[in-house]
Design a protein around this motif. Structure first.
Motif, PDB file in Angstrom:
ATOM      1  N   UNK A 261     -41.607  23.849  13.315  1.00 34.14           N
ATOM      2  CA  UNK A 261     -42.380  24.097  14.151  1.00 34.14           C
ATOM      3  C   UNK A 261     -42.995  25.024  14.125  1.00 34.14           C
ATOM      4  N   UNK A 262     -41.082  25.889  13.237  1.00 33.48           N
ATOM      5  CA  UNK A 262     -41.663  27.775  13.570  1.00 33.48           C
ATOM      6  C   UNK A 262     -40.455  27.784  11.914  1.00 33.48           C
ATOM      7  N   UNK A 263     -41.011  26.962  10.906  1.00 30.38           N
ATOM      8  CA  UNK A 263     -40.146  27.329   9.456  1.00 30.38           C
ATOM      9  C   UNK A 263     -40.218  26.256   8.998  1.00 30.38           C
ATOM     10  N   UNK A 264     -41.286  26.419   7.834  1.00 29.38           N
ATOM     11  CA  UNK A 264     -41.659  25.593   6.720  1.00 29.38           C
ATOM     12  C   UNK A 264     -41.132  25.724   5.525  1.00 29.38           C
ATOM     13  N   UNK A 265     -40.499  25.167   4.889  1.00 32.95           N
ATOM     14  CA  UNK A 265     -39.730  25.989   3.300  1.00 32.95           C
ATOM     15  C   UNK A 265     -41.176  26.745   2.482  1.00 32.95           C
ATOM     16  N   UNK A 266     -42.233  25.314   2.697  1.00 37.12           N
ATOM     17  CA  UNK A 266     -42.975  25.551   2.103  1.00 37.12           C
ATOM     18  C   UNK A 266     -43.479  27.094   2.191  1.00 37.12           C
ATOM     19  N   UNK A 267     -44.027  27.280   3.938  1.00 32.66           N
ATOM     20  CA  UNK A 267     -44.121  27.833   4.781  1.00 32.66           C
ATOM     21  C   UNK A 267     -43.768  28.990   3.243  1.00 32.66           C
ATOM     22  N   UNK A 268     -42.376  29.244   3.282  1.00 28.53           N
ATOM     23  CA  UNK A 268     -41.552  30.826   3.646  1.00 28.53           C
ATOM     24  C   UNK A 268     -41.697  30.671   2.614  1.00 28.53           C
ATOM     25  N   UNK A 269     -41.689  30.247   2.007  1.00 30.09           N
ATOM     26  CA  UNK A 269     -41.494  29.946  -0.229  1.00 30.09           C
ATOM     27  C   UNK A 269     -43.196  31.092  -0.759  1.00 30.09           C
ATOM     28  N   UNK A 270     -43.967  30.744   0.063  1.00 27.60           N
ATOM     29  CA  UNK A 270     -45.487  31.241  -0.503  1.00 27.60           C
ATOM     30  C   UNK A 270     -45.042  32.064  -0.006  1.00 27.60           C
ATOM     31  N   UNK A 271     -45.263  32.944   1.166  1.00 28.41           N
ATOM     32  CA  UNK A 271     -44.691  34.154   1.863  1.00 28.41           C
ATOM     33  C   UNK A 271     -44.080  35.654   0.876  1.00 28.41           C
ATOM     34  N   UNK A 272     -42.936  34.625   0.599  1.00 29.92           N
ATOM     35  CA  UNK A 272     -41.945  35.819  -0.272  1.00 29.92           C
ATOM     36  C   UNK A 272     -42.080  35.683  -1.814  1.00 29.92           C
ATOM     37  N   UNK A 273     -43.281  34.912  -2.264  1.00 30.42           N
ATOM     38  CA  UNK A 273     -43.790  34.796  -3.597  1.00 30.42           C
ATOM     39  C   UNK A 273     -44.582  35.466  -3.682  1.00 30.42           C
ATOM     40  N   UNK A 274     -45.894  35.938  -2.126  1.00 28.59           N
ATOM     41  CA  UNK A 274     -46.761  36.772  -3.083  1.00 28.59           C
ATOM     42  C   UNK A 274     -45.686  38.217  -2.408  1.00 28.59           C
ATOM     43  N   UNK A 275     -44.495  38.580  -1.069  1.00 28.18           N
ATOM     44  CA  UNK A 275     -44.016  39.708  -1.341  1.00 28.18           C
ATOM     45  C   UNK A 275     -42.571  39.471  -1.632  1.00 28.18           C
ATOM     46  N   UNK A 276     -42.126  39.412  -2.532  1.00 30.89           N
ATOM     47  CA  UNK A 276     -40.549  39.516  -3.102  1.00 30.89           C
ATOM     48  C   UNK A 276     -39.900  39.915  -2.400  1.00 30.89           C
ATOM     49  N   UNK A 277     -40.355  41.186  -2.101  1.00 30.98           N
ATOM     50  CA  UNK A 277     -39.046  42.333  -1.300  1.00 30.98           C
ATOM     51  C   UNK A 277     -38.795  41.515   0.159  1.00 30.98           C
ATOM     52  N   UNK A 278     -39.663  41.396   0.845  1.00 32.21           N
ATOM     53  CA  UNK A 278     -39.442  40.523   1.662  1.00 32.21           C
ATOM     54  C   UNK A 278     -37.941  40.164   2.709  1.00 32.21           C
ATOM     55  N   UNK A 279     -37.768  40.462   3.467  1.00 30.55           N
ATOM     56  CA  UNK A 279     -36.570  40.197   3.901  1.00 30.55           C
ATOM     57  C   UNK A 279     -36.115  39.049   4.855  1.00 30.55           C
ATOM     58  N   UNK A 280     -35.623  38.114   4.811  1.00 32.79           N
ATOM     59  CA  UNK A 280     -35.530  37.281   6.230  1.00 32.79           C
ATOM     60  C   UNK A 280     -34.112  36.794   7.086  1.00 32.79           C
ATOM     61  N   UNK A 281     -34.473  36.938   8.354  1.00 32.48           N
ATOM     62  CA  UNK A 281     -33.759  36.705   9.617  1.00 32.48           C
ATOM     63  C   UNK A 281     -33.331  36.195   9.941  1.00 32.48           C
TER      64      UNK A 281
END
Length: 211
Positions: free
Chosen positions: A47-67
């Motif tokens: 309920x706090x992270x789904x890989x599909x959701x996260x990879x979609x965000x990073x695909x649209x924002x390739x420079x984003x950092x993940x903490x």
């Protein structure tokens, strides 16, 4: 700075045209935004992270950092997502956002359920989201994103937690496990400990608040 609450735990903080996404999980609509410079994942539960959701965000924002804490890095190891591991007291600056991380563990759900790593995040020294924990950051909190419903949450403990932090403003999050009746009841208890010294703002999914 502005925060937009989405469903359940996900929030988007905006400042100077940049965006920070917090906890894009499976109880939340698809997060399709640009200008994302960072994503914070407080812990590994779906309920706090789904890989599909996260990879979609990073695909649209390739420079984003993940903490995220160590458990998040382990949970996402097979996805190809690089997680910058943070622990209690860590501090990072990304774009206009100053991020300070607090806490180490998820609140206990039950003795039979493993306790996972959890980090709360303080954004810009003003907005604090504890993830699934009762972490008190030990610094003044202007705005608190306060969880109001969860298998680990007892209303009395939530009220004590918010009282200990004493934010100037608060808004309820982590509500997807509650019915409308339950949400109203829990928000009423939250209001009881936030006001009159502070202000409670109820944000429905998609609504924003200036910080």
């Amino acid at each position: 700075m502005q925060v937009t609450k989405l469903e359940h735990a996900c929030q988007i903080v905006e400042q100077d045209g940049a965006r920070l996404v917090i906890d894009p999980g499976g109880f939340t609509r698809d997060v399709d935004v640009d200008g994302v410079v960072a994503v914070v994942v407080t812990h590994e539960h779906a309920d706090h992270v789904m890989p599909e959701q996260l990879t979609r965000i990073l695909g649209a924002n390739p420079g984003a950092r993940v903490f995220g804490p160590p458990g998040v890095a382990r949970a996402l190891a097979d996805t190809g997502v690089h997680v910058e591991v943070v622990t209690d007291g860590a501090r990072h600056s990304v774009g206009p956002f100053d991020l300070t991380f607090h806490g180490t563990q998820h609140t206990v759900i039950h003795a039979s359920v493993p306790v996972v790593d959890n980090t709360g995040v303080l954004v810009g020294g003003r907005l604090f989201f504890p993830g699934d924990s009762y972490t008190v950051p030990g610094v003044p909190v202007e705005v608190l994103a306060a969880p109001v419903g969860a298998p680990w949450l007892k209303v009395a403990e939530m009220m004590d937690y918010v009282t200990a932090i004493a934010p100037r403003r608060a808004y309820p999050v982590h509500e997807a496990t509650l019915s409308d009746i339950g949400f109203d009841m829990h928000v009423g208890r939250l209001r009881q400990v936030v006001e009159p010294a502070g202000e409670l703002v109820v944000l429905r999914p998609g609504e924003s608040m200036a910080l």
